[in-house]
Enzyme design. Structure first.
Site, PDB file in Angstrom:
ATOM      1  N   ASP A  92       0.811  -1.220  -0.092  1.00  0.00           N
ATOM      2  CA  ASP A  92       0.178   0.015  -0.027  1.00  0.00           C
ATOM      3  C   ASP A  92       0.965   1.280   0.062  1.00  0.00           C
ATOM      4  O   ASP A  92       1.876   1.382  -0.604  1.00  0.00           O
ATOM      5  CB  ASP A  92      -0.994  -0.030   1.164  1.00  0.00           C
ATOM      6  CG  ASP A  92      -2.207   0.491   0.984  1.00  0.00           C
ATOM      7  OD1 ASP A  92      -2.280   1.842   1.031  1.00  0.00           O
ATOM      8  OD2 ASP A  92      -3.211  -0.028   0.763  1.00  0.00           O
ATOM      9  N   SER A 116     -11.341  -0.851  -0.169  1.00  0.00           N
ATOM     10  CA  SER A 116      -9.859  -0.776   0.430  1.00  0.00           C
ATOM     11  C   SER A 116     -10.273  -1.158   1.980  1.00  0.00           C
ATOM     12  O   SER A 116      -9.116  -1.857   2.639  1.00  0.00           O
ATOM     13  CB  SER A 116      -9.308   0.273   0.309  1.00  0.00           C
ATOM     14  OG  SER A 116      -8.449   0.644  -0.879  1.00  0.00           O
ATOM     15  N   HIS A 137      -3.331   5.877   3.497  1.00  0.00           N
ATOM     16  CA  HIS A 137      -4.099   4.788   3.317  1.00  0.00           C
ATOM     17  C   HIS A 137      -3.695   3.503   3.758  1.00  0.00           C
ATOM     18  O   HIS A 137      -4.437   2.680   4.292  1.00  0.00           O
ATOM     19  CB  HIS A 137      -4.237   4.744   1.679  1.00  0.00           C
ATOM     20  CG  HIS A 137      -5.238   3.769   1.163  1.00  0.00           C
ATOM     21  ND1 HIS A 137      -5.102   2.431   1.040  1.00  0.00           N
ATOM     22  CD2 HIS A 137      -6.535   3.927   0.613  1.00  0.00           C
ATOM     23  CE1 HIS A 137      -5.960   1.809   0.302  1.00  0.00           C
ATOM     24  NE2 HIS A 137      -7.140   2.745   0.099  1.00  0.00           N
ATOM     25  N   ASN A 139     -13.784   0.306  -6.671  1.00  0.00           N
ATOM     26  CA  ASN A 139     -14.755   1.089  -6.211  1.00  0.00           C
ATOM     27  C   ASN A 139     -15.510   2.059  -7.414  1.00  0.00           C
ATOM     28  O   ASN A 139     -15.884   3.039  -7.458  1.00  0.00           O
ATOM     29  CB  ASN A 139     -14.286   2.249  -5.400  1.00  0.00           C
ATOM     30  CG  ASN A 139     -13.745   1.514  -4.014  1.00  0.00           C
ATOM     31  OD1 ASN A 139     -14.362   0.564  -3.482  1.00  0.00           O
ATOM     32  ND2 ASN A 139     -12.346   1.559  -3.760  1.00  0.00           N
TER      33      ASN A 139
END
Length: 649
Positions: free
Chosen positions: A304, A510, A340, A428
């Protein structure tokens, strides 16, 4: 020495530019200071002539493309006497070409990586810059034995603001601007800095960030206060978001927005000083798990944006790799400028320290691989190589790409053969499952939300759809869906850690994926199967883990199985403390057969593995549904699992 791609050697161009003949019309070389040569030089692409002095300006054009190049390893090649090309031979050939720039080599760095998947030849991927035309020629010359494909960028799997209906991206060409001031205040009317503010009208929206006074000034063209459709405020930390449909906007004074602190929500009372379980963790019954089940002995990788180990909940993360800056600062993985990765890490392994949010597996060994901002497929391949060499057990991939990749799929398969389970966010975009979640060698996770877990004036309420079950679970607008979805998990209003020592409530697949990654780590650490028959690393271990996760799931009845797969996994069932309950026997059988989700068993022989073509230089690889001509007859006889939706190759 590598050449600068922004300043290619003119002698290496495909053909002389149109200025060549005119610049030498008198038999003498043209001078940059000679206005006659500047006026006579044609613009790139045959446009109008450049004005005097324009030769010193940069004319915008496409830079060389970045490509992945790797030997193709298709089952059956050796049987036909076709050995994969050696990577060192390919690299030498590429480096000898003056118009190809090799910028990186991704491959095993030690014996563990070389022997990871039991193949005799050493795998690897070259990253090179070249023109599209050169890539096409390279692929044709290899006669199907070489993967040549674009190195696509990756995106993180968090949701973006959903615009109100009827918003147009048309831009007015004249007219006055609508100037609006917004002031964002928090607890005790304190200004909230660094909050993102979006203002949606009937055309292009405006966005800005609040300053130290909590104020931001926005301008929209062609709008009036009556045409404003929505106002969205996303705080950086510690507050709930805010969304107002058809806001009563004033232009003569600041428009004040008051935000609710996260701790004012009943489920987060006295937060973060009072440690809590997130609503998603409680929905998966983590709060009912005996305290000794903490993921001991399992290695987790979070690929990530890094993990901020300065955060109280993330201090136990001690290992990592900065893939983006591997040549200059490979240890920079703890600097998470995007936040994130830290948010995902808090869900997976947040410390059990009487502070913040408690993660699923606080005692697991966690590795943070930094891939953002700016990650590409080549760097994801490199991060997975790190996972292979470190013998990681489960990988969290809250990311996706625009197209499938044959080179990346080979690496995912290598990881699976090495016993690494990849848990991947579905995406998404409100559409089909994105890659790599669409791969049959991973576990794809969709998002769900639940009514009553967020304020009605927060943006989370805008993710609601009509698909709501009797328990209040709903499928949010943003989640991707399709037959590849294995399970669903909480992904709306998920509170977790962000830098510095703060918290934020975010939406996205996520956020759903780390719930399943954490559960997977607990399953590997504590389910009896992984202490006995499936203790050894290998693809069978990964398949068994995926089967147990699916069989542990409670169906979410929304009328569309493609949005929820087998349902919401249950921690107590997944670790073996309780038997599966509530799932029809037919679904349990399918879960243990390796099917992706109830509606999809497997494809017919020869069907595309991912249902779409590989975006590459002039070809679509076998993983996109097309095989090289000399391998076409093998399509019906490929080993079990090569087709779409099957458990392995």
């Amino acid at each position: 020495m590598a050449k600068n791609p922004e300043s290619p050697n003119p002698s290496l161009s495909e053909s002389p530019g149109p200025s060549s003949s005119s610049a030498r019309s008198n038999g003498a070389p043209a001078s940059a200071a000679d206005p006659r040569s500047a006026r006579s030089a044609a613009a790139p692409g045959g446009g109008q002539a450049l004005s005097p002095g324009a030769s010193s300006k940069h004319t915008l054009s496409a830079r060389k493309g970045q490509f992945l190049i790797s030997p193709r390893r298709v089952p059956g090649m050796q049987a036909m006497g076709l050995q994969p090309l050696a990577l060192n031979v390919i690299e030498d050939t590429l480096r000898s070409s003056p118009d190809i720039e090799v910028i990186d080599t991704v491959g095993p760095k030690n014996i563990i990586g070389v022997l990871a998947d039991g193949m005799s030849e050493s795998p690897g991927v070259l990253v090179a810059r070249m023109t599209d035309q050169k890539a096409t020629v390279l692929h044709q010359q290899a006669q199907g034995r070489l993967i040549v494909e674009r190195d696509h960028p990756l995106t993180l799997g968090d949701s973006m603001p959903l615009q109100p209906m009827m918003v147009s991206w048309s831009a007015p060409t004249s007219g006055q601007s609508l100037d609006i001031s917004v002031t964002v205040l928090g607890r005790d009317d304190a200004p909230v800095a660094d909050a993102a503010v979006y203002l949606f009208g009937s055309m292009i929206p405006a966005t800005g960030t609040t300053d130290a006074r909590g104020q931001v000034n926005l301008s929209l063209f062609g709008e009036t206060p009556q045409t404003i459709r929505g106002l969205y405020v996303k705080p950086k930390t510690d507050y709930w978001s805010f969304y107002q449909t058809d806001p009563d906007i004033r232009t003569d004074e600041p428009n004040v927005v008051g935000l609710r602190p996260l701790a004012d929500w009943p489920a987060l009372a006295n937060f973060p000083q009072n440690q809590v379980y997130g609503w998603g963790q409680k929905a998966m019954r983590l709060d009912q798990l005996p305290n000794q089940y903490r993921g001991q002995g399992v290695r987790i990788a979070i690929i990530d944006s890094g993990a901020a180990t300065s955060h109280e909940d993330l201090k136990k993360i001690r290992f990592g790799f900065d893939v983006i800056n591997k040549k200059t600062n490979p240890d920079g993985w703890s600097d998470d400028t995007v936040s994130h990765g830290s948010h995902c890490a808090g869900i997976i392994c947040g410390s059990d320290n009487a502070f913040g949010v408690r993660g699923f597996a606080p005692d697991a060994e966690v590795h943070a691989c930094k891939l953002f901002p700016g990650g590409q497929f080549s760097q994801l391949i490199d991060a997975l190589e790190y996972c292979i060499e470190k013998q990681i057990d489960v990988v969290n991939l809250s990311l996706g790409g625009a197209a499938p990749s044959e080179a990346l799929e080979q690496q995912i398969l290598r990881a699976k053969r090495a016993g690494i389970a990849c848990i991947v966010a579905a995406g998404n975009s409100s559409g089909e499952v994105q890659y790599p979640a669409s791969s049959p060698n991973v576990l794809a996770v969709a998002a769900i939300g639940r009514l009553g877990e967020f304020p009605q004036d927060s943006y989370h309420a805008q993710t609601l759809t009509q698909m709501v079950d009797a328990n209040g679970f709903f499928s949010p607008k943003f989640t991707c869906f399709g037959p590849q979805i294995a399970v669903c998990a909480p992904g709306v209003a998920i509170t977790s850690s962000v830098p510095g020592n703060n918290f934020a409530a975010w939406d996205g697949t996520s956020m759903a994926t780390p719930h399943v990654t954490g559960l997977a780590a607990l399953t590997l650490a504590h389910h009896p199967d992984f202490q006995n028959a499936f203790k050894a690393r290998g693809p069978e271990r990964v398949d068994r883990l995926f089967q147990i996760i699916k069989a542990s799931s409670h169906p979410i009845n929304l009328g569309d199985p493609s949005r929820t797969g087998f349902g919401l996994p249950d921690v107590l069932i997944a670790v073996g403390l309780q038997a599966p309950m509530g799932m029809p026997s037919g679904l349990i059988q399918r879960a243990f057969s390796g099917a992706a989700q109830p509606q999809m068993m497997s494809a017919q022989p020869g069907q595309s593995m991912m249902g779409m073509q590989t975006m590459s230089a002039g070809f679509a690889g076998p993983y996109g549904g097309f095989l090289p001509p000399y391998l076409g007859n093998l399509q019906q006889g490929l080993p079990y699992g090569y087709g779409f939706g099957r458990p392995g190759w």
